[in-house]
Design a protein around this motif. Structure first.
Motif, PDB file in Angstrom:
ATOM      1  N   ARG A  41      92.488  19.839  14.030  1.00 19.83           N
ATOM      2  CA  ARG A  41      93.683  19.506  14.815  1.00 19.83           C
ATOM      3  C   ARG A  41      93.371  18.446  15.868  1.00 19.83           C
ATOM      4  O   ARG A  41      92.296  18.436  16.472  1.00 19.83           O
ATOM      5  CB  ARG A  41      94.237  20.749  15.513  1.00 19.83           C
ATOM      6  CG  ARG A  41      94.599  21.920  14.617  1.00 19.83           C
ATOM      7  CD  ARG A  41      95.708  21.573  13.623  1.00 19.83           C
ATOM      8  NE  ARG A  41      96.919  21.124  14.252  1.00 19.83           N
ATOM      9  CZ  ARG A  41      97.916  21.956  14.658  1.00 19.83           C
ATOM     10  NH1 ARG A  41      97.785  23.265  14.481  1.00 19.83           N
ATOM     11  NH2 ARG A  41      99.003  21.479  15.209  1.00 19.83           N
ATOM     12  N   LYS A  42      94.326  17.552  16.104  1.00 23.06           N
ATOM     13  CA  LYS A  42      94.214  16.552  17.160  1.00 23.06           C
ATOM     14  C   LYS A  42      94.871  17.108  18.405  1.00 23.06           C
ATOM     15  O   LYS A  42      95.999  17.612  18.349  1.00 23.06           O
ATOM     16  CB  LYS A  42      94.894  15.249  16.749  1.00 23.06           C
ATOM     17  CG  LYS A  42      94.747  14.138  17.791  1.00 23.06           C
ATOM     18  CD  LYS A  42      95.324  12.825  17.303  1.00 23.06           C
ATOM     19  CE  LYS A  42      95.105  11.720  18.330  1.00 23.06           C
ATOM     20  NZ  LYS A  42      95.625  10.416  17.872  1.00 23.06           N
ATOM     21  N   GLY A  63      89.098  10.643  20.617  1.00 27.21           N
ATOM     22  CA  GLY A  63      90.185  10.836  19.654  1.00 27.21           C
ATOM     23  C   GLY A  63      90.825  12.203  19.672  1.00 27.21           C
ATOM     24  O   GLY A  63      91.903  12.410  19.115  1.00 27.21           O
ATOM     25  N   GLY A  64      90.149  13.187  20.284  1.00 27.77           N
ATOM     26  CA  GLY A  64      90.755  14.503  20.467  1.00 27.77           C
ATOM     27  C   GLY A  64      90.799  15.398  19.254  1.00 27.77           C
ATOM     28  O   GLY A  64      91.429  16.462  19.292  1.00 27.77           O
ATOM     29  N   VAL A  65      90.126  15.031  18.159  1.00 29.27           N
ATOM     30  CA  VAL A  65      90.141  15.870  16.948  1.00 29.27           C
ATOM     31  C   VAL A  65      88.924  16.795  16.963  1.00 29.27           C
ATOM     32  O   VAL A  65      87.787  16.342  17.042  1.00 29.27           O
ATOM     33  CB  VAL A  65      90.135  15.021  15.670  1.00 29.27           C
ATOM     34  CG1 VAL A  65      90.086  15.920  14.433  1.00 29.27           C
ATOM     35  CG2 VAL A  65      91.364  14.123  15.620  1.00 29.27           C
ATOM     36  N   ASN A  67      86.360  18.878  15.106  1.00 34.70           N
ATOM     37  CA  ASN A  67      85.846  18.827  13.739  1.00 34.70           C
ATOM     38  C   ASN A  67      84.893  19.954  13.370  1.00 34.70           C
ATOM     39  O   ASN A  67      84.669  20.210  12.185  1.00 34.70           O
ATOM     40  CB  ASN A  67      85.130  17.491  13.516  1.00 34.70           C
ATOM     41  CG  ASN A  67      86.094  16.321  13.451  1.00 34.70           C
ATOM     42  OD1 ASN A  67      86.991  16.315  12.628  1.00 34.70           O
ATOM     43  ND2 ASN A  67      85.927  15.344  14.330  1.00 34.70           N
ATOM     44  N   PHE A  80      84.023  17.423  19.085  1.00 37.78           N
ATOM     45  CA  PHE A  80      85.203  16.565  18.993  1.00 37.78           C
ATOM     46  C   PHE A  80      84.781  15.157  18.578  1.00 37.78           C
ATOM     47  O   PHE A  80      83.730  14.668  18.997  1.00 37.78           O
ATOM     48  CB  PHE A  80      85.929  16.486  20.338  1.00 37.78           C
ATOM     49  CG  PHE A  80      86.565  17.765  20.776  1.00 37.78           C
ATOM     50  CD1 PHE A  80      87.903  18.047  20.478  1.00 37.78           C
ATOM     51  CD2 PHE A  80      85.839  18.706  21.495  1.00 37.78           C
ATOM     52  CE1 PHE A  80      88.491  19.232  20.888  1.00 37.78           C
ATOM     53  CE2 PHE A  80      86.423  19.898  21.910  1.00 37.78           C
ATOM     54  CZ  PHE A  80      87.753  20.162  21.604  1.00 37.78           C
ATOM     55  N   THR A 119      98.012  20.721  20.974  1.00 36.03           N
ATOM     56  CA  THR A 119      98.038  19.919  19.749  1.00 36.03           C
ATOM     57  C   THR A 119      99.079  18.804  19.864  1.00 36.03           C
ATOM     58  O   THR A 119     100.151  18.978  20.439  1.00 36.03           O
ATOM     59  CB  THR A 119      98.362  20.794  18.532  1.00 36.03           C
ATOM     60  OG1 THR A 119      99.573  21.523  18.774  1.00 36.03           O
ATOM     61  CG2 THR A 119      97.236  21.790  18.273  1.00 36.03           C
ATOM     62  N   ASP A 121      99.576  16.714  16.897  1.00 34.58           N
ATOM     63  CA  ASP A 121      99.759  16.234  15.534  1.00 34.58           C
ATOM     64  C   ASP A 121     101.018  16.859  14.937  1.00 34.58           C
ATOM     65  O   ASP A 121     101.856  17.403  15.660  1.00 34.58           O
ATOM     66  CB  ASP A 121      98.515  16.540  14.680  1.00 34.58           C
ATOM     67  CG  ASP A 121      98.080  18.004  14.775  1.00 34.58           C
ATOM     68  OD1 ASP A 121      98.936  18.853  15.103  1.00 34.58           O
ATOM     69  OD2 ASP A 121      96.896  18.300  14.525  1.00 34.58           O
TER      70      ASP A 121
END
Length: 342
Positions: A41-42, A63-65, A67, A80, A119, A121
């Motif tokens: 999720r971003k 980027g805020g995702v 992983n 992240f 979130t 996204d």
């Protein structure tokens, strides 16, 4: 300085939360839930209380995702971004704290929330609140440097008893070795007493007097107990109560002796746990499989907490940091019950 920070943290906690601790199995439960709800999720990151501004900004810049999530004992690592832009957030709850994910209405942000994630996204809207004693950030080398200092975590798939076997070449009491995070990561004070009871080893037994079969049995018991804690959400696992921790009489009917090791209370059964030559011989056994991937679905956080409320375990025996909408609703309902009886 570290002890002063710990003392200040304890003074800032609600009185009922101070004695509790987030153990390794609790951290793995959080990771298991967050791998399903947050990984991929971003998110937008903020530090409501201002104590993690740099970390929140770093998350946004990469980027805020989210992983990846790794757990080593009582230490959690959230990765992240990707490649050279990876930002690792290190979390250690210490004596309290929580990592809550909300799908429904977001509760008020309190003064102890260091990190708020939301979130941004196209998926289901989620908000996460993190409070913990330690919240740091850095590059991927932060993860490497910190985990290099930690021993084997019985709840990781790659765990082996090698470090424990090596550590038992010293004359240190096995009760001291067992909670040394550079030897076995994730084992806390309660697990120490319970693991040693089931293995039939006295906490003061010199480590170098144990046979390899006894050490491997100790490892197997630790893996089994912590897996049960992970699955059920209770440090007692499938048992109704402890074997000997906090008891006057053990599950075996023996008198329980309480003493102090490194400033913490340790419990041992005079009937089952004896020193030196009085201990029975232990035969070799096959290693218990470490990790959690092969276990059945773990009990949801709210179900585990409700069981704690109904039994003598209570929520303060082992601090629970896994929170969500359901646990929040249950906690609010529990607060209303006493007044309803009046």
């Amino acid at each position: 300085q570290a002890s002063n920070r710990l003392a200040a943290w304890r003074r800032s906690l609600p009185r009922q939360a101070a004695p509790s601790m987030v153990e390794g199995d609790g951290c793995h439960r959080i990771a298991a839930e967050h791998r399903k709800s947050l990984v991929g999720r971003k998110m937008q990151a903020k530090s409501p209380n201002g104590r993690f501004k740099g970390g929140a900004l770093a998350i946004m810049k990469c980027g805020g995702v989210l992983n990846r999530i790794e757990v080593h004992g009582k230490n959690m690592f959230y990765f992240f971004g990707q490649g050279s832009k990876v930002v690792v957030v290190h979390v250690h709850f210490g004596l309290a704290g929580a990592f809550a994910v909300y799908k429904g209405e977001e509760p008020a942000v309190t003064g102890n929330i260091r990190l708020r994630l939301s979130t941004v996204d196209n998926g289901t809207p989620l908000v996460a609140h993190l409070s913990a004693m330690v919240v740091k950030h850095g590059p991927s080398s932060l993860y490497d440097s910190l985990t290099a200092k930690l021993g084997a975590d019985p709840l990781r798939e790659d765990a082996t008893p090698d470090a424990l076997i090596k550590a038992c070449s010293s004359s240190k009491p096995i009760g001291t070795v067992l909670v040394d995070q550079s030897v076995m990561a994730g084992v806390g004070n309660i697990y120490r007493s319970e693991i040693l009871y089931e293995a039939g080893i006295h906490p003061k037994q010199p480590s170098n007097t144990l046979t390899e079969a006894e050490i491997l049995k100790l490892w197997n018991v630790a893996v089994k107990q912590m897996q049960a804690g992970f699955k059920t959400g209770s440090i007692w696992g499938t048992k109704k109560t402890s074997f000997c921790y906090g008891k006057k009489t053990s599950a075996a009917g023996g008198k329980v002796k309480q003493f102090t090791m490194a400033g913490r209370s340790v419990y041992a059964c005079s009937k089952r746990q004896r020193l030196d030559a009085q201990r029975p011989t232990v035969r070799g056994s096959k290693l218990w499989r470490s990790g959690t991937s092969h276990l059945e679905e773990m009990v949801p956080a709210v179900k585990a907490e409700n069981k704690k409320r109904k039994t003598g375990e209570g929520l303060a025996v082992q601090h629970v940091a896994l929170k969500d909408d359901a646990t929040r609703a249950a906690a609010l309902a529990a607060k209303k019950r006493p007044s309803a009886r009046k």
